[in-house]
Design a protein around this motif. Structure first.
Motif, PDB file in Angstrom:
ATOM      1  N   MET A 176       7.739  -0.812   1.536  1.00 51.83           N
ATOM      2  CA  MET A 176       6.835  -0.463   0.435  1.00 51.83           C
ATOM      3  C   MET A 176       5.430  -0.173   0.954  1.00 51.83           C
ATOM      4  O   MET A 176       4.768   0.784   0.516  1.00 51.83           O
ATOM      5  CB  MET A 176       6.770  -1.610  -0.568  1.00 51.83           C
ATOM      6  N   ALA A 177       4.958  -0.998   1.882  1.00 53.19           N
ATOM      7  CA  ALA A 177       3.593  -0.854   2.393  1.00 53.19           C
ATOM      8  C   ALA A 177       3.400   0.491   3.086  1.00 53.19           C
ATOM      9  O   ALA A 177       2.416   1.201   2.829  1.00 53.19           O
ATOM     10  CB  ALA A 177       3.284  -1.994   3.371  1.00 53.19           C
ATOM     11  N   LEU A 178       4.322   0.856   3.971  1.00 53.83           N
ATOM     12  CA  LEU A 178       4.171   2.102   4.718  1.00 53.83           C
ATOM     13  C   LEU A 178       4.261   3.314   3.802  1.00 53.83           C
ATOM     14  O   LEU A 178       3.531   4.296   3.975  1.00 53.83           O
ATOM     15  CB  LEU A 178       5.235   2.185   5.816  1.00 53.83           C
ATOM     16  N   THR A 179       5.146   3.244   2.809  1.00 59.38           N
ATOM     17  CA  THR A 179       5.301   4.369   1.889  1.00 59.38           C
ATOM     18  C   THR A 179       4.055   4.554   1.027  1.00 59.38           C
ATOM     19  O   THR A 179       3.546   5.679   0.872  1.00 59.38           O
ATOM     20  CB  THR A 179       6.544   4.156   1.003  1.00 59.38           C
ATOM     21  N   GLU A 180       3.528   3.466   0.475  1.00 63.69           N
ATOM     22  CA  GLU A 180       2.319   3.600  -0.346  1.00 63.69           C
ATOM     23  C   GLU A 180       1.138   4.070   0.488  1.00 63.69           C
ATOM     24  O   GLU A 180       0.329   4.901   0.041  1.00 63.69           O
ATOM     25  CB  GLU A 180       1.984   2.273  -1.026  1.00 63.69           C
TER      26      GLU A 180
END
Length: 412
Positions: free
Chosen positions: A203-207
C-alpha cells in the motif's frame, strides 16, 4: 498518464538525496540476489529440476529478504531521509545499506548450506540490521511529516522486525531440536510477514508513486485506518497461529477487508487515469488489484479451512504467496526502481517497459490460475514467461543503476 513532481521532498527522484548512494546500492544488491530466486523459480515451476528443501528455502528467502526487504530498507532511507540528519542518525543511515548488504546476503546464503547453528547466528546479524533500521525510522519520525506512506513503512518495518525475530528463533529450534516456540510458530512466521509486513508496504509504495504529493501531507483519519487495520490484522494472525486460537485468525479478515477497501477508495482517482500502454504507474495499479486479490484469497482460505492453515493444500498457499511476492511487491518495487533511475535509460521507446510489464503480469496471472486450479500444464507454460520477463527487467534496471551511479560519481 500521471506525472510526478520532481522535488526530492516528494520522493519523485533521488536527485540531491543525501543517501542516494546507499539507496542505489541496496537496489542493485537486491536485483542481483533476485536473479537466483527467479532462476530457481523457472526451473522448479517448469519441473525441469527437482530441488532439495535447502535450495527451495534459499529461493524463498532470496525473494523475501534479498529482494523485498532490501528494497523496503532502501524505500525507508528514501522517504525518511530526504532532508538528511546528523550525529548518530546520520551514521546509522550510512551503515544500513552495507549492514543489510552483508548481513541479509549472508543469511540468505546460509539457507542453501545448513540447518545448523550458523543459520540462526547469521539470522541474528540480519535482525540487528533490521532493528537498526526500525530505530532510525522511529528517530526520524520527528523530522518528517507522518503521511500515509511513511506510517505504512513504519508499521511494516515494525512487523518485519517481529517476524525476523520469529524466523531466527525457528532456526534455533531446528538447529538445536528444541521447542523454544510453540508448534504454531511455523505458521505464524510466514503469515505475519505476508499480512502484517507485505500488505502495508505494498500500500505504501503504491500510494507514494501514484500520489507523490501526499508524501508530505499528514495522514488523515481514513489514511491512519488504512495503515492501522492491516497492522492489527498482522498481530491477530500472528497471535492466533502462535497460540492456536482460530478465532484470532478469523478476526484478522474483517480488519484486512476494511483496510483494503479504504485503500482502494483512496487510490481510485489515480487508478482510473493511469495509462495501460506506457509508464510505471500501471505497475502500481496491478499491485493495488493484487492486494485485493490476496485479501480475497485469505478470506476464502480462512473461511473454508476455519482458520487452520495446516489444512490448506500447498498449491493454494503457493498461489497466495506468489500473488503477494510478484503481483503486489515486485510490481511495486519495479515502479520504485524506475523512479530511482529516471533519465538513465537510453531509449525513450516503451518496448522494453512493455516486455517487462506484460510478460511479468500475464505470467503471474497464468501461473496463479494454474496453482489455484492445480493445473500443472498452466504452471509450466506461464512460469518461464513470468521469469524471463523479470530477468529482462533485472538486467534493464541493473544497467540503469550502474549508469546512474557513474553519472553521480564521474570521478569513479
Amino acid at each position: 498518464m500521471m506525472t510526478a513532481s520532481a522535488s526530492t521532498g516528494s520522493g519523485s527522484t533521488l536527485e540531491g538525496h543525501p543517501y542516494a548512494g546507499g539507496i542505489r546500492t541496496l537496489f542493485q544488491l537486491a536485483l542481483v540476489l533476485f536473479v537466483f530466486t527467479v532462476v530457481v523459480g523457472i526451473l522448479n515451476g517448469t519441473d525441469a529440476v527437482e530441488f532439495n528443501q535447502k535450495i527451495i528455502l534459499t529461493h524463498v528467502h532470496g525473494g523475501t529478504l534479498g529482494w523485498i526487504t532490501m528494497c523496503v530498507l532502501a524505500a525507508s532511507l528514501w522517504l525518511f531521509g530526504a532532508d538528511g540528519c546528523s550525529g548518530w542518525r546520520d551514521s546509522l543511515a550510512r551503515f544500513i545499506p552495507w549492514g543489510a548488504g552483508l548481513g541479509l546476503s549472508a543469511y540468505v546464503a546460509s539457507f542453501a548450506f545448513t540447518y545448523g547453528i550458523l543459520r540462526p547466528m547469521l539470522g541474528s546479524v540480519a535482525v540487528v540490521v533490521i532493528v537498526a533500521a526500525l530505530v532510525w525510522v522511529v528517530a526520524q519520525t520527528g523530522n518528517v511529516e507522518l503521511s500515509v506512506p511513511r506510517l505504512a513503512l513504519l508499521a511494516a518495518i515494525t512487523t518485519l522486525a517481529v517476524g525476523a525475530v520469529l524466523g531466527v528463533l525457528l532456526g534455533l529450534d531446528i538447529a538445536r531440536d528444541n521447542d523454544i516456540l510453540p508448534e504454531g510458530a511455523y505458521d505464524a512466521h510466514p503469515a505475519t510477514m505476508v499480512v502484517g509486513f507485505l500488505i502495508p508496504i505494498g500500500m505504501a509504495l503504491t500510494e507514494w508513486r501514484l500520489f507523490p504529493d501526499r508524501v508530505n501531507q499528514r495522514a488523515g483519519k481514513l489514511g491512519v485506518a488504512q495503515v492501522a487495520l492491516p497492522f492489527l490484522g498482522g498481530i491477530l494472525i500472528m497471535l492466533g497461529a502462535l497460540l492456536d486460537v482460530e478465532a484470532l485468525i478469523i478476526a484478522n479478515v474483517p480488519a484486512e477487508i476494511v483496510g483494503v477497501g479504504i485503500f482502494l477508495k483512496r487510490m481510485w482517482p489515480a487508478i482510473r487515469k493511469v495509462s495501460w500502454t506506457e509508464g510505471y504507474e500501471r505497475h502500481h495499479v496491478v499491485s493495488a488489484f493484487s492486494i485485493v486479490l490476496d485479501i480475497a484469497l485469505i478470506f476464502y482460505l480462512v473461511g473454508k479451512y476455519e482458520g487452520d492453515f495446516d489444512l490448506v493444500p500447498e498449491h493454494l498457499i503457493l498461489a497466495l504467496d506468489h500473488v503477494m511476492f510478484i503481483g503486489v511487491m515486485t510490481n511495486a518495487i519495479f515502479g520504485l526502481v524506475d523512479a530511482a533511475t529516471k533519465g538513465s535509460r537510453r531509449s525513450p521507446s516503451t518496448v522494453p517497459d512493455n516486455i517487462l510489464f506484460w510478460g511479468m503480469n500475464i505470467g503471474i496471472a497464468g501461473f496463479a490460475i494454474g496453482l489455484l486450479g492445480d493445473v500443472t500444464a498452466l504452471k509450466r507454460i506461464f512460469t518461464p514467461i513470468m521469469g524471463l520477463a523479470i530477468l529482462y527487467g533485472i538486467t534493464m534496471f541493473s544497467r540503469a543503476l550502474i549508469k546512474t551511479r557513474s553519472a553521480a560519481q564521474p570521478s569513479a
